[in-house]
Design an enzyme around this catalytic site. Structure first.
Site, short mmCIF file in Angstrom:
data_model
loop_
_atom_site.label_atom_id
_atom_site.label_comp_id
_atom_site.label_asym_id
_atom_site.label_seq_id
_atom_site.Cartn_x
_atom_site.Cartn_y
_atom_site.Cartn_z
N GLY A 125 -3.42 9.09 2.70
CA GLY A 125 -2.96 8.18 3.75
C GLY A 125 -1.48 7.86 3.60
O GLY A 125 -0.88 8.03 2.54
N ARG B 106 2.16 0.39 6.47
CA ARG B 106 2.67 -0.97 6.36
C ARG B 106 3.54 -1.22 5.13
O ARG B 106 4.16 -2.26 5.00
CB ARG B 106 1.49 -1.97 6.40
CG ARG B 106 0.96 -2.16 7.81
CD ARG B 106 -0.27 -3.04 7.82
NE ARG B 106 -1.45 -2.34 7.32
CZ ARG B 106 -2.58 -2.94 6.94
NH1 ARG B 106 -2.66 -4.24 6.97
NH2 ARG B 106 -3.60 -2.22 6.51
N ARG C 148 48.45 0.78 -38.41
CA ARG C 148 49.02 -0.15 -37.43
C ARG C 148 50.46 -0.44 -37.82
O ARG C 148 50.84 -0.26 -38.98
CB ARG C 148 48.23 -1.46 -37.40
CG ARG C 148 48.34 -2.22 -38.69
CD ARG C 148 47.75 -3.62 -38.62
NE ARG C 148 48.11 -4.34 -39.82
CZ ARG C 148 47.31 -5.14 -40.49
NH1 ARG C 148 46.07 -5.32 -40.06
NH2 ARG C 148 47.72 -5.77 -41.56
C1 UD1 Z 1 -11.72 1.86 3.89
C2 UD1 Z 1 -13.20 1.77 4.21
C3 UD1 Z 1 -13.58 0.31 4.34
C4 UD1 Z 1 -13.25 -0.40 3.05
C5 UD1 Z 1 -11.79 -0.22 2.69
C6 UD1 Z 1 -11.52 -0.76 1.32
C7 UD1 Z 1 -13.66 3.75 5.56
C8 UD1 Z 1 -13.96 4.26 6.90
N1 UD1 Z 1 -13.45 2.44 5.46
O1 UD1 Z 1 -11.03 1.30 4.98
O2 UD1 Z 1 -14.96 0.20 4.62
O3 UD1 Z 1 -13.55 -1.78 3.15
O4 UD1 Z 1 -11.45 1.18 2.67
O5 UD1 Z 1 -10.16 -0.77 1.06
O6 UD1 Z 1 -13.63 4.51 4.61
N2 UD1 Z 1 -7.45 8.39 3.17
C9 UD1 Z 1 -7.30 9.75 3.07
N3 UD1 Z 1 -7.46 10.52 4.18
C10 UD1 Z 1 -7.78 10.00 5.37
C11 UD1 Z 1 -7.93 8.60 5.47
C12 UD1 Z 1 -7.76 7.82 4.35
O7 UD1 Z 1 -7.01 10.27 1.99
O8 UD1 Z 1 -7.91 10.77 6.32
C13 UD1 Z 1 -7.28 7.56 1.98
C14 UD1 Z 1 -6.16 6.55 2.07
O9 UD1 Z 1 -4.95 7.10 1.54
C15 UD1 Z 1 -6.67 5.41 1.22
C16 UD1 Z 1 -8.17 5.50 1.33
O10 UD1 Z 1 -8.46 6.80 1.81
O11 UD1 Z 1 -6.33 5.56 -0.14
C17 UD1 Z 1 -8.73 4.48 2.32
O12 UD1 Z 1 -8.16 4.70 3.57
P1 UD1 Z 1 -7.72 3.50 4.51
O13 UD1 Z 1 -7.16 4.05 5.75
O14 UD1 Z 1 -6.92 2.52 3.74
O15 UD1 Z 1 -9.16 2.89 4.84
P2 UD1 Z 1 -9.44 1.41 5.22
O16 UD1 Z 1 -9.19 1.25 6.66
O17 UD1 Z 1 -8.74 0.51 4.29
#
Ligand code: UD1
Ligand code: MG
Length: 516
Positions: free
Chosen positions: A15, A19, A446
């Site tokens: 990800g 933010r 010196r």
């Molecule tokens: C996710 C969970 C949510 C949980 C929260 C905890 C899902 C759908 N939701 O939400 O239930 O409460 O984490 O913090 O999983 N990432 C990837 N590839 C992607 C998408 C995300 O590697 O395609 C990674 C991100 O870098 C991150 C992690 O997965 O480290 C979580 O992704 P993020 O988008 O933060 O999920 P949340 O919306 O926080």
């Protein structure tokens, strides 16, 4: 000990972390000695996984390079487009050979996760032979997180993302921490059935739980004892608050092992630092990297140590050190700067406004005031006079200065390297030492002082200085001053000191001004 289950750890780190508003990928932001990703990997380390896969995407090259440094055994797998956490895990598993066992999935941004907690999750999961187990926590504010929806019997029904939740589900304060254990085969099967039918149009890993449950597979919830461990990091305000929480955890652990922290709130200790019993850390102190502080040593106030080793009973006050070694009982500061490979032997002293780089200072030797020591070796029990410079740089190359043991160098010396001052040698104050000084010799380099009598009265007549001089000398005839000035004026070279032994009698002043 052989693992009963083959274990695969998958860390999700593709990800963007929008933010954070940073060119640095979110998982590479540092937090007391490790990156966010580093913290997650070290929490997972005791699982002794057979393989570790890190899903990379945003800033993939940077994340790969970091992994090569901190976890060369981990396999980075590219998720070119971030199509959701379920998609990420699917890609990760495609990259590892098929197999049974446990797959542990951890979001890359939960740095406060403890090894004990992820260990307990995995043990509970394996002992229950569950298809999937999620780490959950009861939190004061669940905003933005996935909710754990339970049935009337308290069993997990599904995990619902906040944006897909109804009002009743949003009121739930039990959240998904983003840390899971799965049975590999059943996870693979369920991942193939994920849809993108949700508010974000993504494949949600969390939907695996609903799918497995509907298929009659056992799914479980493991509740974390301390919800703080499950806190994620989405922006720099959260990062700062995680840093404070981790600081408190680290500090408390050190105090419980017998280290005194006089002001824990202003003491920042990386998780990689080691402290011995009865070390005392005074306020406003940062201990970073591979720093080690020995038993009974006193560090602070106002000290930053990076990759620095402080020996038993040493003291470091209001100073900055990087890559240095401070021997047992040695003393540093206030206001010293120790640079890489500054090595102080036992009971050595580096005092006030002193900078030391790539130099050994022998046992009991002192560099007390206003001095630069670069590329030097100083023997034992020697004293370097105040305001000296080890002139190590000829504009192209660096050269070494060697000072022997029991040497006494005068104040305000320049040691123009390469140069050597022998054991037991002295140098006169104000000397520019360009030639070696043999053992036991007095090196003098010196001009000798000469006084031009009456100069002020003659050349600055009428000034307060001239009047004061006249008063001090009593009623003097103007002719006296004039005559004296003429002799003084021509006395230059013939009276300059050439370093003859007998003239050094006057230069015993060298010893006087060599400060201790
Ligand atoms: C996710 C969970 C949510 C949980 C929260 C905890 C899902 C759908 N939701 O939400 O239930 O409460 O984490 O913090 O999983 N990432 C990837 N590839 C992607 C998408 C995300 O590697 O395609 C990674 C991100 O870098 C991150 C992690 O997965 O480290 C979580 O992704 P993020 O988008 O933060 O999920 P949340 O919306 O926080
Ligand atoms: Mg998140």
């Amino acid at each position: 000990m052989p693992q009963p289950h083959l274990r695969t750890v998958v860390v999700l780190a593709a990800g963007e972390g929008k933010r954070m508003k940073s060119t640095l990928p979110k998982v590479l932001h540092p937090l007391l000695g490790r990156t966010l990703l580093g913290h997650v990997l070290s929490a997972a380390a005791p699982l002794a996984a057979d393989r570790t896969v890190v899903v990379v995407g945003h800033g993939a090259d940077q994340v790969r390079a970091h992994l090569a440094e901190i976890a060369p055994d981990a396999t980075p797998v590219l998720q070119a487009e971030q199509l959701g956490t379920g998609h990420a895990v699917r890609i990760a598993l495609n990259a590892v050979p098929d197999g049974a066992g446990t797959v542990v999935v951890i979001n890359g941004d939960v740095p406060l996760l403890r090894p004990e907690t992820v260990g307990a999750l995995v043990t509970a999961h394996e002992e229950a032979a569950a298809a999937a187990t999620v780490l959950a926590a009861e939190v004061p504010d669940p905003t933005g997180l996935g909710r754990i929806v339970r049935d009337a019997d308290g069993r997990l029904e599904q995990i619902v993302e906040e944006r897909d939740a109804d009002a009743a589900q949003r009121a739930i304060r039990e959240i998904n921490a983003g840390i899971y254990a799965f049975d590999a085969a059943r996870l693979r099967a369920a991942l193939g059935k994920l849809s993108t039918d949700n508010d974000q149009g993504e494949e949600y890993l969390t939907d695996v739980f609903g799918l497995l449950r509907s298929a009659g597979e056992p799914v479980a919830v493991h509740v974390a004892v301390d919800h703080v461990e499950t806190l994620g990091c989405n922006d720099r305000v959260e990062l700062a608050s995680l840093r404070r929480l981790l600081r408190d955890r680290v500090n408390e652990a050190w105090m419980r092992t017998g280290v005194s922290l006089l002001d824990p709130v202003t003491t920042w200790i990386d998780v990689t630092v080691a402290l011995d019993r009865d070390a005392v850390i005074d306020q406003n102190t940062q201990l970073r990297g591979a720093t080690v502080v020995g038993a009974g040593a006193l560090v602070g106030p106002d000290v930053t140590l990076v990759d620095t080793i402080v020996g038993e009973g040493a003291s470091v006050v209001r100073s900055h050190a990087v890559g240095a070694e401070v021997g047992a009982g040695a003393s540093v500061g206030p206001y010293a700067y120790l640079r890489p490979a500054a090595r102080l032997a036992d009971k050595a002293k580096v005092g006030t406004f002193v900078e030391v780089k790539n130099s050994e200072i022998g046992a009991g030797s002192k560099v007390p005031h206003l001095t630069y020591v670069g590329d030097a070796t100083i023997g034992e029990q020697s004293n370097i006079g105040a305001a000296s410079v080890f002139v190590n740089y000829d504009g192209v190359n660096k050269h070494r200065t060697v000072i022997g043991s029991h040497a006494r160098t005068g104040a305000d010396n320049m040691f123009v390297a390469p140069v050597e001052v022998g054991d037991g040698a002295y140098t006169a104050a104000g000397s520019v030492i360009v030639d070696d000084v043999p053992p036991g010799a007095m090196g003098v380099a010196r001009a000798r002082q000469r006084n031009i009598e009456g100069w002020v009265v003659l050349r600055r007549a009428g000034t307060p200085a001239a009047e004061a001089a006249q008063r001090a000398r009593g009623a003097q005839r103007s002719g006296d001053a004039k005559g004296a000035s003429e002799t003084g004026g021509t006395a230059s070279d013939s009276e300059a000191m050439h370093g003859r032994a007998e003239t050094v009698g006057g230069a015993s002043g060298a010893g006087d001004t060599a400060t201790e």
